[in-house]
Design a protein around this motif. Structure first.
Motif, short mmCIF file in Angstrom:
data_model
loop_
_atom_site.label_atom_id
_atom_site.label_comp_id
_atom_site.label_asym_id
_atom_site.label_seq_id
_atom_site.Cartn_x
_atom_site.Cartn_y
_atom_site.Cartn_z
N GLY A 172 -95.67 23.80 93.18
CA GLY A 172 -96.21 23.52 91.85
C GLY A 172 -97.57 24.17 91.66
N MET A 173 -98.37 24.17 92.71
CA MET A 173 -99.71 24.75 92.60
C MET A 173 -99.66 26.27 92.53
SD MET A 173 -102.93 23.11 94.49
CE MET A 173 -102.27 21.67 95.19
N ARG A 174 -98.70 26.84 93.27
CA ARG A 174 -98.49 28.30 93.19
C ARG A 174 -98.10 28.70 91.77
NH1 ARG A 174 -96.06 28.60 98.65
NH2 ARG A 174 -94.04 28.18 97.75
N GLN A 175 -97.22 27.86 91.17
CA GLN A 175 -96.78 28.12 89.80
C GLN A 175 -97.99 28.14 88.86
OE1 GLN A 175 -93.92 28.92 88.81
NE2 GLN A 175 -93.61 28.33 86.68
N PRO A 195 -91.69 28.24 82.09
CA PRO A 195 -92.88 28.23 82.94
C PRO A 195 -93.21 26.89 83.56
CG PRO A 195 -93.52 28.23 80.64
CD PRO A 195 -92.03 28.36 80.67
N THR A 196 -92.74 25.81 82.93
CA THR A 196 -93.20 24.51 83.40
C THR A 196 -92.06 23.64 83.92
OG1 THR A 196 -93.05 23.71 81.14
CG2 THR A 196 -95.19 24.48 81.85
N THR A 197 -90.87 24.23 84.06
CA THR A 197 -89.70 23.44 84.44
C THR A 197 -89.91 22.69 85.76
OG1 THR A 197 -88.39 25.09 83.36
CG2 THR A 197 -87.19 23.62 84.79
N ALA A 198 -90.59 23.35 86.72
CA ALA A 198 -90.72 22.73 88.04
C ALA A 198 -91.92 21.78 88.13
CB ALA A 198 -90.87 23.84 89.08
N LEU A 199 -92.66 21.63 87.04
CA LEU A 199 -93.91 20.86 87.12
C LEU A 199 -93.74 19.45 86.54
CD1 LEU A 199 -96.28 23.72 85.90
CD2 LEU A 199 -95.79 23.05 88.25
N ASP A 200 -94.60 18.54 86.99
CA ASP A 200 -94.52 17.17 86.45
C ASP A 200 -94.98 17.18 84.99
OD1 ASP A 200 -97.52 16.29 86.27
OD2 ASP A 200 -97.29 17.32 88.19
N VAL A 201 -94.65 16.11 84.25
CA VAL A 201 -94.89 16.13 82.80
C VAL A 201 -96.37 16.26 82.43
CG1 VAL A 201 -92.81 15.03 81.93
CG2 VAL A 201 -94.67 13.61 82.74
N THR A 202 -97.26 15.70 83.25
CA THR A 202 -98.69 15.78 82.92
C THR A 202 -99.17 17.22 83.04
OG1 THR A 202 -98.84 13.66 84.01
CG2 THR A 202 -100.92 14.68 83.41
N GLN A 204 -97.29 19.83 82.98
CA GLN A 204 -96.59 20.61 81.95
C GLN A 204 -97.36 20.55 80.63
OE1 GLN A 204 -92.27 20.34 81.49
NE2 GLN A 204 -92.57 19.68 79.41
N ALA A 205 -97.77 19.34 80.23
CA ALA A 205 -98.49 19.17 78.97
C ALA A 205 -99.81 19.94 79.01
CB ALA A 205 -98.74 17.70 78.71
N GLN A 206 -100.48 19.88 80.16
CA GLN A 206 -101.78 20.56 80.33
C GLN A 206 -101.61 22.08 80.14
OE1 GLN A 206 -102.99 19.21 84.10
NE2 GLN A 206 -105.14 19.73 83.87
N ILE A 207 -100.55 22.63 80.74
CA ILE A 207 -100.33 24.07 80.67
C ILE A 207 -99.90 24.50 79.27
CG2 ILE A 207 -98.76 25.91 81.50
CD1 ILE A 207 -99.28 24.64 84.30
N LEU A 208 -99.04 23.69 78.64
CA LEU A 208 -98.64 24.04 77.28
C LEU A 208 -99.85 23.98 76.34
CD1 LEU A 208 -95.17 22.25 77.07
CD2 LEU A 208 -95.60 24.69 77.39
#
Ligand code: SF4
Length: 341
Positions: A172-175, A195-202, A204-208
């Protein structure tokens, strides 16, 4: 759902794009006549099940389709910062022009971070090198920007992680580090493939949120590939729904969600849980499976799964995208007269 005024000239104008794979068993038409526009400061979400051609379409823009695939038809006009345009579909692979556009103007975030990160170089060095290549900053400034970006994509203790090698970070951190690197060159167009499929929802929201912020700040165009309708509702301004290599419906996000016209779009939207729905209510699934790419049916490719298929019409010709209601849809339910064109 955000709404930004539509600028006039698209950043990317895709017309009749066809990317085919020439296999021993036959020709797979992964992208089969796609027309799309991507505008500055707008987010276009490409929606569809796996294998519908969305990732190959994105890779076609960057000309990174692996053999035995290749673009066989169509154009991808990219409008550069000086107002000129380049047809990416016909640009010479490996040319300097293409390399510069790819590294500087258009960045891509992949599902798999190691396709962008070098395995034997520290994360911080990889990001600062990208920054210094594209922006007039000193090494110290580049370091500061890189650490800030690592922080903004949700990497804890970013100054420490700046010194880490990719293999020392979790998946997740590499992503997130790869996303930071893609954004560090301040591209004019960002293509993000799940881009955020493998990440937790928090996270994911931060990256979006970060992508949305940079989109405004840099007037960046964004093409986001996803199968997640929640993400689409959150970030899209425009939506294109793909099925078996074709865009079957496109329109602004409100019209797609409020008044979808294509039976496939309606089925996708119906298969999402809604607030207030009883726990015992079963979600309707789209029946059947996507046909094998080498066994594409004649006529509308969705007809075996469609409750409205009309024998003699839907199996006779492929429906073209035409305006219907508030969107454009490729379906004979709305365009029976098209059979007599
Ligand atoms: Fe269904 Fe026919 Fe429309 Fe295809 S063209 S989606 S089969 S009604």
């Amino acid at each position: 759902m955000p709404q930004t005024p539509m600028p006039t000239d698209p950043l990317i104008q895709i017309r009749d794009l066809q990317t085919h794979f020439f296999t021993d068993d036959g020709v797979v038409k992964a992208v089969d006549g796609v027309d799309l526009d991507i505008h500055a400061n707008r987010t276009l979400c490409i929606l569809g099940e796996s294998g519908c051609g969305k990732s190959i379409m994105a890779r076609s823009i960057l000309r990174i389709v692996d053999a035995p695939g290749r673009i066989v038809e169509g154009s991808i006009l990219y409008r550069n910062a000086h107002g000129g345009s380049v047809d990416l579909a016909t640009a010479r692979p490996g040319s300097r022009q293409l390399r510069e556009i790819r590294g500087q103007d258009i960045a891509m975030i992949f599902q798999e971070p190691m396709s962008s990160l070098g395995p034997i170089q520290k994360i911080g060095r990889q990001i600062t090198e990208t920054i210094m290549l594209h922006r007039k900053v000193t090494k110290a400034e580049a370091r500061e920007i890189a650490i800030d970006l690592l922080d903004r994509v949700g990497i804890p203790r970013p100054a420490e992680r700046f010194e880490a090698y990719p293999f020392e970070l979790s998946g997740g951190m590499r992503q997130r580090a790869m996303i930071a690197m893609a954004l560090s060159c301040q591209p004019r167009l960002l293509i993000a493939d799940e881009p955020t499929t493998a990440l937790d929802v928090t996270t994911q929201a931060q990256i979006l949120d970060l992508i949305a912020e940079l989109k405004e700040e840099l007037q960046m165009g964004v093409m986001l590939i996803t199968h997640d309708l929640g993400v689409v509702a959150e970030v899209a301004e425009e939506v294109a729904v793909m099925y078996m290599g074709k865009v079957v419906e496109r329109g602004d996000v409100f019209s797609i969600f409020e008044a979808p016209q294509h039976p496939y779009t309606r089925a996708l939207l119906a298969s999402v849980p809604r607030m207030g729905q009883g726990r015992r209510d079963r979600l309707p699934a789209i029946r059947g499976m996507v046909p094998h790419p080498l066994a594409r049916p004649a006529g509308c490719a969705f007809r075996a799964r469609c409750d409205h298929a009309m024998p003699g019409i839907c199996d006779a010709r492929q429906p073209a995208l035409k305006p219907v209601g508030r969107t454009e849809a490729a379906c004979f339910l709305h365009h029976k007269e098209a059979l007599h064109d």
